[in-house]
Design a protein around this motif. Structure first.
Motif, PDB file in Angstrom:
ATOM      1  N   ALA A   1      -0.671   6.352   5.946  1.00 41.41           N
ATOM      2  CA  ALA A   1      -0.949   7.747   5.598  1.00 41.41           C
ATOM      3  C   ALA A   1       0.246   8.607   5.954  1.00 41.41           C
ATOM      4  CB  ALA A   1      -2.194   8.250   6.321  1.00 41.41           C
ATOM      5  N   LEU A   2       0.428   9.699   5.220  1.00 40.39           N
ATOM      6  CA  LEU A   2       1.470  10.678   5.517  1.00 40.39           C
ATOM      7  C   LEU A   2       0.934  11.746   6.449  1.00 40.39           C
ATOM      8  CD1 LEU A   2       2.870  11.330   1.919  1.00 40.39           C
ATOM      9  CD2 LEU A   2       3.858   9.832   3.663  1.00 40.39           C
ATOM     10  N   GLY A   3       1.774  12.163   7.406  1.00 39.28           N
ATOM     11  CA  GLY A   3       1.449  13.350   8.177  1.00 39.28           C
ATOM     12  C   GLY A   3       1.632  14.592   7.317  1.00 39.28           C
TER      13      GLY A   3
ATOM     14  N   TYR B   1      -8.317   8.044  16.198  1.00 43.21           N
ATOM     15  CA  TYR B   1      -8.730   6.718  15.736  1.00 43.21           C
ATOM     16  C   TYR B   1      -8.846   5.692  16.860  1.00 43.21           C
ATOM     17  CZ  TYR B   1      -8.380   8.576  11.110  1.00 43.21           C
ATOM     18  OH  TYR B   1      -8.597   9.354   9.992  1.00 43.21           O
ATOM     19  N   ASP B   2      -8.690   6.138  18.094  1.00 39.15           N
ATOM     20  CA  ASP B   2      -8.820   5.218  19.215  1.00 39.15           C
ATOM     21  C   ASP B   2     -10.203   4.559  19.215  1.00 39.15           C
ATOM     22  OD1 ASP B   2      -8.352   3.823  21.555  1.00 39.15           O
ATOM     23  OD2 ASP B   2      -8.849   5.521  22.862  1.00 39.15           O
ATOM     24  N   GLY B   3     -10.213   3.243  19.265  1.00 43.52           N
ATOM     25  CA  GLY B   3     -11.457   2.486  19.259  1.00 43.52           C
ATOM     26  C   GLY B   3     -11.955   2.125  17.876  1.00 43.52           C
TER      27      GLY B   3
ATOM     28  N   PRO C   1      -4.796  13.585   6.170  1.00 38.71           N
ATOM     29  CA  PRO C   1      -4.764  12.170   6.562  1.00 38.71           C
ATOM     30  C   PRO C   1      -6.056  11.723   7.236  1.00 38.71           C
ATOM     31  CG  PRO C   1      -3.375  13.488   8.016  1.00 38.71           C
ATOM     32  CD  PRO C   1      -3.801  14.380   6.907  1.00 38.71           C
ATOM     33  N   TRP C   2      -6.705  12.648   7.937  1.00 38.38           N
ATOM     34  CA  TRP C   2      -7.928  12.286   8.661  1.00 38.38           C
ATOM     35  C   TRP C   2      -9.033  11.909   7.672  1.00 38.38           C
ATOM     36  CZ3 TRP C   2      -4.738  12.460  12.323  1.00 38.38           C
ATOM     37  CH2 TRP C   2      -3.888  13.546  12.508  1.00 38.38           C
ATOM     38  N   ARG C   3      -9.228  12.739   6.666  1.00 37.40           N
ATOM     39  CA  ARG C   3     -10.262  12.439   5.674  1.00 37.40           C
ATOM     40  C   ARG C   3      -9.921  11.183   4.886  1.00 37.40           C
ATOM     41  NH1 ARG C   3     -11.450  18.550   3.305  1.00 37.40           N
ATOM     42  NH2 ARG C   3     -12.423  19.381   5.207  1.00 37.40           N
ATOM     43  N   ALA C   4      -8.616  10.998   4.579  1.00 36.27           N
ATOM     44  CA  ALA C   4      -8.212   9.836   3.786  1.00 36.27           C
ATOM     45  C   ALA C   4      -8.392   8.533   4.560  1.00 36.27           C
ATOM     46  CB  ALA C   4      -6.763   9.999   3.337  1.00 36.27           C
ATOM     47  N   ILE C   5      -7.945   8.509   5.820  1.00 32.79           N
ATOM     48  CA  ILE C   5      -8.102   7.281   6.613  1.00 32.79           C
ATOM     49  C   ILE C   5      -9.574   7.019   6.896  1.00 32.79           C
ATOM     50  CG2 ILE C   5      -7.514   6.104   8.768  1.00 32.79           C
ATOM     51  CD1 ILE C   5      -4.939   7.799   8.836  1.00 32.79           C
TER      52      ILE C   5
ATOM     53  N   VAL D   1       0.833  -1.203   0.000  1.00 40.08           N
ATOM     54  CA  VAL D   1       0.000   0.000   0.000  1.00 40.08           C
ATOM     55  C   VAL D   1       0.869   1.255   0.000  1.00 40.08           C
ATOM     56  CG1 VAL D   1      -1.981  -1.104   1.083  1.00 40.08           C
ATOM     57  CG2 VAL D   1      -0.257  -0.042   2.538  1.00 40.08           C
ATOM     58  N   ARG D   2       0.454   2.218  -0.792  1.00 41.34           N
ATOM     59  CA  ARG D   2       1.082   3.541  -0.769  1.00 41.34           C
ATOM     60  C   ARG D   2       0.226   4.419   0.146  1.00 41.34           C
ATOM     61  NH1 ARG D   2      -3.013   7.164  -2.697  1.00 41.34           N
ATOM     62  NH2 ARG D   2      -3.771   6.510  -4.745  1.00 41.34           N
ATOM     63  N   PRO D   3       0.753   5.579   0.559  1.00 40.52           N
ATOM     64  CA  PRO D   3      -0.030   6.434   1.457  1.00 40.52           C
ATOM     65  C   PRO D   3      -1.409   6.760   0.885  1.00 40.52           C
ATOM     66  CG  PRO D   3       2.236   7.169   1.414  1.00 40.52           C
ATOM     67  CD  PRO D   3       2.116   6.119   0.356  1.00 40.52           C
ATOM     68  N   CYS D   4      -2.422   6.596   1.701  1.00 39.41           N
ATOM     69  CA  CYS D   4      -3.797   6.743   1.222  1.00 39.41           C
ATOM     70  C   CYS D   4      -4.188   8.194   1.011  1.00 39.41           C
ATOM     71  CB  CYS D   4      -4.777   6.059   2.180  1.00 39.41           C
ATOM     72  SG  CYS D   4      -4.864   6.798   3.828  1.00 39.41           S
ATOM     73  N   ASN D   5      -3.395   9.145   1.533  1.00 43.04           N
ATOM     74  CA  ASN D   5      -3.752  10.553   1.362  1.00 43.04           C
ATOM     75  C   ASN D   5      -2.944  11.247   0.276  1.00 43.04           C
ATOM     76  OD1 ASN D   5      -1.569  10.284   3.202  1.00 43.04           O
ATOM     77  ND2 ASN D   5      -1.943  12.301   4.065  1.00 43.04           N
ATOM     78  N   MET D   6      -2.372  10.452  -0.633  1.00 41.73           N
ATOM     79  CA  MET D   6      -1.842  11.013  -1.868  1.00 41.73           C
ATOM     80  C   MET D   6      -3.010  11.171  -2.845  1.00 41.73           C
ATOM     81  SD  MET D   6       1.711   8.893  -2.197  1.00 41.73           S
ATOM     82  CE  MET D   6       2.348  10.013  -3.431  1.00 41.73           C
TER      83      MET D   6
END
Length: 276
Positions: free
Chosen positions: A116-118, A165-167, A128-132, A86-91
């Motif tokens: 994901a990349l910071g 993302y806890d939980g 990254p939040w929207r992508a994950i 997998v490549r970073p999902c927020n590209m």
């Protein structure tokens, strides 16, 4: 189930110790799934199909990448075809490669893997939040165990990711700085977290590179090649115990394998080939 995440593999020394120690470590600890960040595996920057075959042969089940994902052009066909890289999902969505993958563990449990990349002190990338969030929404609902490699520079941003993302994921573990942090924990919601798992490679170095070359470049302002160092090779990894029914973590443990321990695990062998 036990999930082992191996921190940034740097060059031939990092690959060599993984090949040497990982089969014995899997057998000795009863590890069900191995995920490995390998964006620096080719001479310290990038990934290749040949190196992919080496790591798969050693027992790695899934590969995460990072900001050097496209450093080597020969990786592009692999990114298009491999179902466990997998490549970073927020590209950008148009970028070559999978945003997430589902891999099967040795115990038969299916596991979602993404990275994901910071955004702080890193190259430009999408949120990254929207992508994950998008990955978690797209993932099959019956895949309860979900793993995130958060490839970032700033510990504060890593901690934000852990709490956000806890939980919702079994583990969110950091990579990129090559320096392991001592903050491993299971957060209140059941997510295993650590700011940075660390580096698998030569530790008599500056982030895996020869000390003399880095010092010379820093002190003179002149170009010096940052060759991969050779000495004091170690695996930095993190082992997470996960309840497959809930998809959440019950324990987390830092794992360090030095050269002496690698020899014990291998019974005295281990070789590697390819780029430095």
């Amino acid at each position: 189930m036990l999930l082992l995440f191996i921190g940034d593999v740097v060059g031939k020394p990092g690959r060599r110790i993984v090949q040497q120690a990982l089969p014995g470590l899997i057998a000795e600890r009863g590890i069900d799934l191995v995920v490995c960040n390998a964006e620096n595996a080719a001479a310290g920057s990038g990934y290749t199909p040949k190196i992919h075959a080496e790591l798969m042969g050693a027992g790695v089940d899934a590969i995460t990448l990072g900001d050097h994902v496209y450093k080597r052009r020969e990786v592009l066909p692999l990114l298009e075809s491999a179902d466990n890289v997998v490549r970073p999902c927020n590209m950008p969505l148009e970028a070559t490669g999978r945003r997430w993958a589902v891999v099967e563990s040795r115990s038969g449990e299916r596991v979602l893997v993404c990275c994901a990349l910071g955004q702080l002190f890193m190259k430009n990338c999408d949120s990254p939040w929207r992508a994950i969030d998008s990955v978690l929404a797209e993932a099959p609902s019956d895949v309860r165990v979900r793993f995130v490699d958060f490839h970032a520079e700033a510990t504060g941003e890593m901690q934000i990711a852990g709490r956000y993302y806890d939980g919702r994921v079994a583990a969110l573990l950091g990579t990129h700085t090559h320096v392991p942090t001592a903050d491993e924990c299971v957060l209140p919601g059941g997510t295993a977290f650590q700011c940075d798992v660390g580096m698998t490679g030569p530790h008599d170095s500056i982030l895996g590179r020869r000390i003399d070359r880095v010092l010379a470049a820093t002190l003179t302002g002149m170009h010096h090649p940052f060759d991969v160092a050779e000495a004091d090779v170690r695996i930095n990894a993190t082992l997470v115990t996960i309840d497959p029914a809930s998809g959440l973590a019950t324990a987390i443990e830092r794992v360090v394998v030095d050269e002496q321990e690698a020899q014990r695990l291998a019974g005295g062998g281990g070789e590697s080939s390819g780029p430095g």
